[in-house]
Design an enzyme around this catalytic site. Sequence first.
Site, PDB file in Angstrom:
ATOM      1  N   ASP A 122     -23.405 -11.629   8.260  1.00 45.84           N
ATOM      2  CA  ASP A 122     -23.625 -11.490   6.820  1.00 45.84           C
ATOM      3  C   ASP A 122     -23.020 -12.650   6.052  1.00 45.84           C
ATOM      4  O   ASP A 122     -23.667 -13.242   5.176  1.00 45.84           O
ATOM      5  CB  ASP A 122     -23.008 -10.185   6.318  1.00 45.84           C
ATOM      6  CG  ASP A 122     -23.950  -9.007   6.398  1.00 45.84           C
ATOM      7  OD1 ASP A 122     -25.139  -9.178   6.093  1.00 45.84           O
ATOM      8  OD2 ASP A 122     -23.507  -7.909   6.763  1.00 45.84           O
ATOM      9  N   LEU A 123     -21.772 -12.964   6.331  1.00 47.11           N
ATOM     10  CA  LEU A 123     -21.082 -13.995   5.569  1.00 47.11           C
ATOM     11  C   LEU A 123     -21.705 -15.370   5.783  1.00 47.11           C
ATOM     12  O   LEU A 123     -21.819 -16.165   4.843  1.00 47.11           O
ATOM     13  CB  LEU A 123     -19.596 -14.018   5.953  1.00 47.11           C
ATOM     14  CG  LEU A 123     -18.825 -12.748   5.577  1.00 47.11           C
ATOM     15  CD1 LEU A 123     -17.431 -12.766   6.191  1.00 47.11           C
ATOM     16  CD2 LEU A 123     -18.742 -12.593   4.068  1.00 47.11           C
TER      17      LEU A 123
END
Length: 408
Positions: A170-171
């Site tokens: 995600d990051l």
Amino acid sequence: MKQALEGIKVLDLSHALAGPYCSTLLADFGAQVFKIEPPGTGEISRSWGLPLPGGVENDYFASLHRNKKGMVLDLKNTAGRDLLLRMMERCDIVLENFRVGTMDKLGLGYEQVRQRHPGIVYCSISGYGQDGPYCDRAGMDMILQAESGMMSVTGELGGRGVRCGVSIADLTAGNNAAMGILFALRVKENTGEGQHIDVSMMEGQMALLSTILGAYLSTGDIPGPMGTTYKPILPYQTFRTRSRDLALAVGTEKLWQDFCPAIGCPELANDPRYVDNSTRNRHRESLITRLQEVFLTRTYEEWEEVLVLRGIPVGAINNLEELVNHPQVRARGSLVEVDHPRAGKLRMVGTPIRLSGTPATIRTAAPLLGEHTREVLRELLLLSDRELEELCQDGAFGEAAPAMMENT
């Protein structure tokens, strides 16, 4: 002081982590971010994490949505969708991470928006990308860590692959989306034309694995978890000491020559088995065994003093309490404080990018659900109170809208 992205308007339709992390980076540098949530309970991350003081908001959402204006729109309602299209015409960026095809079905996809606003920069984040046989699959972080191969190389030596300690898929996607948006804005400055940005979480993980993938493509050897070790460099891992574990990185031959006498083993420097990185790798087991014996003779604190003096990269394995109280974190002001209307003062991680002339700022806490709906529509679309009440009656803001609108 003017900020780097001042004047840029972002419609953030994303949820969970990847998209919101992207829009937070943009907001920290001055972009005006309109956080759009569905009516009712809002976006899914409002239910994640632990309750803050007051018991209404949670730490996960509050740490991720600073500097944004919060709005509620019902995109299943015709009036809500029409209102969003009007907002899109007046914004520079649209950010979404719905399942592939959802925005098209709502009449809010890139091609539909581009017809009304050719300069729109439209960023879509998804698990696998906007095409291909997996494109319509749901893509949560852990699934993409598994599918991408990241999990297969993470974990203890000889063990099963494990999830990274943070939501790295995600990051990474959020960072890639922010970069893609900035690239597209640069093109728009020169041409006036926007474009569609397709960010794949899977390809983001592949990019992080590029050196490991490169080795596999060259040799055909499939790597597995190696714990804290790193195959291309040796020694590059953690060791036990008499007090706490020590992280060590001897990345060059010059460092190796300095390292050996520093630990009291000058004979290792020119030992034929260890004379360079490739030979050290061939004799990995005997070298690591020897170094571990040496490191167990002193405490971490003693080794740190010795190694830092010689310029050898070394560090402690800090827990989060130790990180928060770390002298470097304190000196740099890496944690910031913001006032939350319900939870009081909150501390959170600041922006990791520092610009000398146009720095990021933390201006406001994460918005309450629908907090700025009336304010934004008045300023962006110049809607009157009567028009806002009509939209309420039409269901543009969902069933709970009248109460929400009265409080904003």
